[in-house]
Write a protein that holds these residues in place. Sequence first.
Motif, PDB file in Angstrom:
ATOM      1  N   LYS A   1     -29.751   1.174   3.448  1.00 51.95           N
ATOM      2  CA  LYS A   1     -31.181   1.390   3.750  1.00 51.95           C
ATOM      3  C   LYS A   1     -31.827   0.143   4.340  1.00 51.95           C
ATOM      4  O   LYS A   1     -32.493   0.211   5.372  1.00 51.95           O
ATOM      5  CB  LYS A   1     -31.941   1.767   2.460  1.00 51.95           C
ATOM      6  N   THR A   2     -31.598  -0.993   3.677  1.00 51.14           N
ATOM      7  CA  THR A   2     -32.224  -2.240   4.116  1.00 51.14           C
ATOM      8  C   THR A   2     -31.699  -2.641   5.489  1.00 51.14           C
ATOM      9  O   THR A   2     -32.459  -3.017   6.390  1.00 51.14           O
ATOM     10  CB  THR A   2     -31.920  -3.356   3.092  1.00 51.14           C
ATOM     11  N   ARG A   3     -30.390  -2.498   5.646  1.00 42.56           N
ATOM     12  CA  ARG A   3     -29.763  -2.856   6.909  1.00 42.56           C
ATOM     13  C   ARG A   3     -30.310  -1.971   8.039  1.00 42.56           C
ATOM     14  O   ARG A   3     -30.572  -2.435   9.140  1.00 42.56           O
ATOM     15  CB  ARG A   3     -28.241  -2.692   6.763  1.00 42.56           C
TER      16      ARG A   3
ATOM     17  N   ASP B   1     -26.818   0.496  -1.794  1.00 42.66           N
ATOM     18  CA  ASP B   1     -25.708  -0.017  -0.962  1.00 42.66           C
ATOM     19  C   ASP B   1     -25.279   0.918   0.158  1.00 42.66           C
ATOM     20  O   ASP B   1     -24.272   0.662   0.802  1.00 42.66           O
ATOM     21  CB  ASP B   1     -24.460  -0.341  -1.822  1.00 42.66           C
TER      22      ASP B   1
ATOM     23  N   ASP C   1     -18.686   3.190  11.317  1.00 37.94           N
ATOM     24  CA  ASP C   1     -17.711   2.223  11.843  1.00 37.94           C
ATOM     25  C   ASP C   1     -16.549   2.010  10.885  1.00 37.94           C
ATOM     26  O   ASP C   1     -15.498   1.510  11.260  1.00 37.94           O
ATOM     27  CB  ASP C   1     -18.417   0.884  12.099  1.00 37.94           C
TER      28      ASP C   1
HETATM   29  P1  GDP Z   1     -29.207  -0.644   0.459  1.00 42.05           P
HETATM   30  O1  GDP Z   1     -28.936  -0.993  -0.974  1.00 42.05           O
HETATM   31  O2  GDP Z   1     -29.136   0.842   0.691  1.00 42.05           O
HETATM   32  O3  GDP Z   1     -30.459  -1.239   1.007  1.00 42.05           O
HETATM   33  O4  GDP Z   1     -27.966  -1.211   1.298  1.00 42.05           O
HETATM   34  P2  GDP Z   1     -27.885  -2.499   2.234  1.00 42.05           P
HETATM   35  O5  GDP Z   1     -28.629  -2.311   3.482  1.00 42.05           O
HETATM   36  O6  GDP Z   1     -28.175  -3.712   1.417  1.00 42.05           O
HETATM   37  O7  GDP Z   1     -26.339  -2.453   2.616  1.00 42.05           O
HETATM   38  C1  GDP Z   1     -25.334  -2.558   1.622  1.00 42.05           C
HETATM   39  C2  GDP Z   1     -24.075  -3.154   2.237  1.00 42.05           C
HETATM   40  O8  GDP Z   1     -23.548  -2.283   3.219  1.00 42.05           O
HETATM   41  C3  GDP Z   1     -24.353  -4.474   2.953  1.00 42.05           C
HETATM   42  O9  GDP Z   1     -23.275  -5.336   2.719  1.00 42.05           O
HETATM   43  C4  GDP Z   1     -24.411  -4.081   4.408  1.00 42.05           C
HETATM   44  O10 GDP Z   1     -24.041  -5.121   5.283  1.00 42.05           O
HETATM   45  C5  GDP Z   1     -23.405  -2.940   4.465  1.00 42.05           C
HETATM   46  N1  GDP Z   1     -23.699  -2.013   5.548  1.00 42.05           N
HETATM   47  C6  GDP Z   1     -24.891  -1.439   5.842  1.00 42.05           C
HETATM   48  N2  GDP Z   1     -24.778  -0.635   6.926  1.00 42.05           N
HETATM   49  C7  GDP Z   1     -23.487  -0.694   7.312  1.00 42.05           C
HETATM   50  C8  GDP Z   1     -22.737  -0.069   8.370  1.00 42.05           C
HETATM   51  O11 GDP Z   1     -23.271   0.703   9.192  1.00 42.05           O
HETATM   52  N3  GDP Z   1     -21.421  -0.354   8.413  1.00 42.05           N
HETATM   53  C9  GDP Z   1     -20.805  -1.195   7.535  1.00 42.05           C
HETATM   54  N4  GDP Z   1     -19.494  -1.402   7.692  1.00 42.05           N
HETATM   55  N5  GDP Z   1     -21.472  -1.805   6.555  1.00 42.05           N
HETATM   56  C10 GDP Z   1     -22.792  -1.555   6.425  1.00 42.05           C
END
Ligand code: GDP
Length: 482
Positions: free
Chosen positions: A84-86, A81, A190
């Motif tokens: 990473k994916t984002r 969360d 942000d």
């Molecule tokens: P992963 O588990 O590391 O792959 O995380 P995700 O990419 O799924 O992101 C987890 C959550 O954090 C999602 O709801 C994203 O939309 C949110 N998120 C990711 N990057 C950002 C960011 O730069 N700012 C904010 N506010 N939310 C983010």
Amino acid sequence: ALITVLFALGEMATATQSLDEETFQLLGEELGFRIEIVSPEDEERELLEQFDIDLDAELEGEDDEDRLPRPPVVTVMGHVDHGKTRLLDTIRDAHVQAGEAGGITQHIGAYQVVVDHTNDEGEIEQRPITFIDTPGHEAFTAMRARGADVTDIAILVVAADDGVMPQTIEALNHAQAANVPIVVAVNKIDKEDANPEKVRQQLTEYNLVAEEYGGDTMFVNVSARENLHIDDLLEAVLLTADAALDLRTNPDKDARGIAIEANLDRGRGPVATVLVQQGTLHVGDAIVCGSGHGRVRAMLDEHGVAVEEAGPSRPVQVLGLTTVPGAGDSFLVAADERQARQIAQKREAAKRAASLSRVRKRISLEDITQHMADGKVETLNLILKGDAAGSVEALEEALLGIEIDDQVQLRIIDRGVGAITMNNINLAVASNAIIIGFNVRAEGLNADYADKEGVEIKYYSVIYRAIEEVEAALQGMLKPEY
Ligand code: GDP
């Protein structure tokens, strides 16, 4: 009878215990045989020599000017969360290669973006970067355990509101154990409660010191969601690659590389995404991939666009294999289809033979002394798992308190609470580490897996026993002073 001979050799052995190389040699001598132990790499080398393919050609004879820069290959790691994916999505979307827009982006397991980079002369160069599209360190370490090193640089994503978390540490341990340089993306800046400075402070404890604090790790504040400073992050990747690595290879030769993803497609048959590591792959090439083979019928890039050739660091989907390879299988180009089939058959046979008579080659606490004395190992890598955070900490502290000579090192490459997992075992394989279970065990399939991979797990329930044994091994392994 075996046990008897071993006792005569001064080795304590039980019927189920695996033997180290040295003991095998001695045993052979005793019985009047010469025993040769070949590593999987040597085996592959010998196999290919029969086909006049020289695995070391590039390392030896290559003229320097033939080796051209290749793009860095990046893996994104970090706590769940943290984004990473984002981040992978944002980078992909913002940098669709000019001229190829229109193709719909496919998830093929890796993609390449092109970055405007200002060089030392102040000119703008277009430089590609390859991203492995599977976030996380599990895939990274599983591939490494199979001998496949694809990643040049790791981006460690840390959410600025959450700070350093357990998987942040795990990820950085895995990257450091692989000697892969890290760029830190401090994400989610942000958010109102973002505290990017705190992330920098927290990570100094793990030897990741930001440049602005006098260290040599680049930290970049980003927002994957708001697309903030992503270009700075990509620039940091290039600068880190230029400073820490010499990524050059000869593109003008037969291709070699690694399969990073593969599946069986109903219409198209086996489809494998491969990453070219050296040389250039062409449509029409006969290839061996794992123990499968075939002829490259077509290649598709990450936009689903057909390409005729793929150079170093380029990920492409390959159509035309006869079987689906595994992630981490290496591929290479053969002279023709017949040769590709022969190599594949030999590989398959070697694989079967190896699984029947597996010689365990991983290190154990008992034989580390000898390895050290031979100068083969200077570092004892340990992975600690325990039943509670407090006990793991206490154990780590005590282990790091052992006084050792500065010729050898004790490295704790990972630690955590809970049973011993597949992931821990993969890291142990990849880093030749020993796992210490303090009041925890490897259960069921994981125990079998550790056994199959020859990873030593030592179980303790009192700290001083663990310390005593590690200390003995470390002291035994000190080289004689001259
Ligand atoms: P992963 O588990 O590391 O792959 O995380 P995700 O990419 O799924 O992101 C987890 C959550 O954090 C999602 O709801 C994203 O939309 C949110 N998120 C990711 N990057 C950002 C960011 O730069 N700012 C904010 N506010 N939310 C983010």
